[in-house]
Design a protein around this motif. Sequence first.
Motif, short mmCIF file in Angstrom:
data_model
loop_
_atom_site.label_atom_id
_atom_site.label_comp_id
_atom_site.label_asym_id
_atom_site.label_seq_id
_atom_site.Cartn_x
_atom_site.Cartn_y
_atom_site.Cartn_z
N ILE A 66 19.02 -2.60 -14.88
CA ILE A 66 19.70 -2.22 -13.64
C ILE A 66 20.31 -3.44 -12.95
N PHE A 67 19.55 -4.52 -12.90
CA PHE A 67 19.99 -5.76 -12.27
C PHE A 67 19.84 -6.90 -13.29
N PRO A 68 20.88 -7.18 -14.07
CA PRO A 68 20.77 -8.19 -15.14
C PRO A 68 20.38 -9.58 -14.64
N TRP A 69 20.59 -9.85 -13.37
CA TRP A 69 20.31 -11.17 -12.83
C TRP A 69 18.84 -11.39 -12.47
N VAL A 70 18.03 -10.32 -12.52
CA VAL A 70 16.67 -10.42 -11.99
C VAL A 70 15.81 -11.39 -12.79
N LYS A 71 16.02 -11.47 -14.11
CA LYS A 71 15.23 -12.40 -14.93
C LYS A 71 15.55 -13.84 -14.55
N GLN A 72 16.83 -14.15 -14.37
CA GLN A 72 17.21 -15.50 -13.97
C GLN A 72 16.65 -15.83 -12.59
N ALA A 73 16.70 -14.87 -11.68
CA ALA A 73 16.15 -15.10 -10.35
C ALA A 73 14.65 -15.38 -10.41
N GLY A 128 10.57 2.84 -5.71
CA GLY A 128 9.51 3.51 -6.47
C GLY A 128 9.31 2.89 -7.85
N LEU A 129 10.41 2.54 -8.52
CA LEU A 129 10.32 1.91 -9.83
C LEU A 129 9.62 0.56 -9.73
N MET A 130 9.94 -0.20 -8.71
CA MET A 130 9.28 -1.49 -8.53
C MET A 130 7.80 -1.32 -8.26
N GLU A 131 7.45 -0.35 -7.46
CA GLU A 131 6.03 -0.12 -7.17
C GLU A 131 5.27 0.29 -8.42
N ARG A 132 5.88 1.10 -9.28
CA ARG A 132 5.20 1.55 -10.50
C ARG A 132 5.06 0.40 -11.51
N ASN A 133 5.91 -0.60 -11.41
CA ASN A 133 5.89 -1.72 -12.35
C ASN A 133 5.61 -3.04 -11.63
N TRP A 134 4.76 -2.98 -10.62
CA TRP A 134 4.54 -4.15 -9.77
C TRP A 134 3.99 -5.34 -10.54
N ASN A 135 3.22 -5.08 -11.57
CA ASN A 135 2.61 -6.18 -12.31
C ASN A 135 3.54 -6.81 -13.34
N PRO A 175 0.83 -1.21 0.00
CA PRO A 175 0.00 0.00 0.00
C PRO A 175 0.86 1.25 0.00
N PRO A 176 0.33 2.36 -0.53
CA PRO A 176 1.09 3.61 -0.57
C PRO A 176 1.57 4.01 0.83
N GLY A 177 2.82 4.41 0.91
CA GLY A 177 3.37 4.86 2.18
C GLY A 177 3.99 3.77 3.02
N GLU A 178 3.77 2.51 2.69
CA GLU A 178 4.38 1.42 3.47
C GLU A 178 5.87 1.35 3.15
N ILE A 179 6.69 1.30 4.20
CA ILE A 179 8.13 1.12 4.02
C ILE A 179 8.40 -0.37 4.06
N TRP A 180 8.61 -0.94 2.89
CA TRP A 180 8.80 -2.39 2.78
C TRP A 180 10.16 -2.75 2.19
N GLY A 181 10.90 -1.77 1.68
CA GLY A 181 12.18 -2.04 1.04
C GLY A 181 13.11 -0.86 1.20
N PHE A 182 14.30 -1.04 0.67
CA PHE A 182 15.37 -0.05 0.81
C PHE A 182 15.85 0.39 -0.56
N GLY A 183 16.20 1.66 -0.69
CA GLY A 183 16.96 2.11 -1.85
C GLY A 183 16.15 2.88 -2.89
#
Length: 223
Positions: free
Chosen positions: A137-144, A121-128, A109-117
């Motif tokens: 930014i993180f080339p390993w994320v697809k493999q993960a 914001g980018l993750m929240e905007r592209n959550w789906n 939810p908006p305003g929840e502090i759930w992560g660092f860095g």
Amino acid sequence: MKYVVLMASLPPLGKLFEAATPPISRIKLKSRLNLLDATDHQTLDQIANLIAWPLQPSERTDPEFVSEAHRFLASSRSPTLRGLVKQRLDMRTVVAALRRHRRGEAQPPPGEIWGFGEWVGLMERNWNAPTFKLEVIFPWVKQAHDLLDKDDLIGFEKLQFSIVWAMLDRLGAGHNFDFEAVIIYLARWSLVSRWSCYKGDDAVVRFRELVDSGLGNHKQLFA
């Protein structure tokens, strides 16, 4: 001089996934660290309290943790140590988001502090998006993501260890006999020690517990 003596007394760690046990025991390593002074130990404790999960106080909330991380980054005069903490916590935030996806959880939810860095914001905007559009930014994320999707929990954990090991390689360049070298050695030793403890079916059970249930008040950021 103390750092030269200390680093010269520590055996090479070798390659991450090859050692059956670390080349130096925890007890002996702790004894060698007696060469450090009180200020060094204080900094070491600060870093360990941020990046070493077993040391996280169960009662500390995610907002409190993030505030503590920012205080360390603001106070540390070492770009290398700031980079170590920042990169480890950035990675944990991305991994936490991937795990939330896997559990089918909704966007925080908006305003929840759930992560660092800076990428929260980018993750929240592209959550789906399966990888939050973080591939550049993180080339390993697809493999993960793919490893989690296949329920390959050992592969998922091994990938994380490999990423952190490579990160320590980069951060350690130019640091051989200084305090940064000590911290990087300890971070590497921790990876070797943890991996050497993972065995077969027990490892699968442990990884599944970490991925599916999380831990304490940090189940979002440090699941």
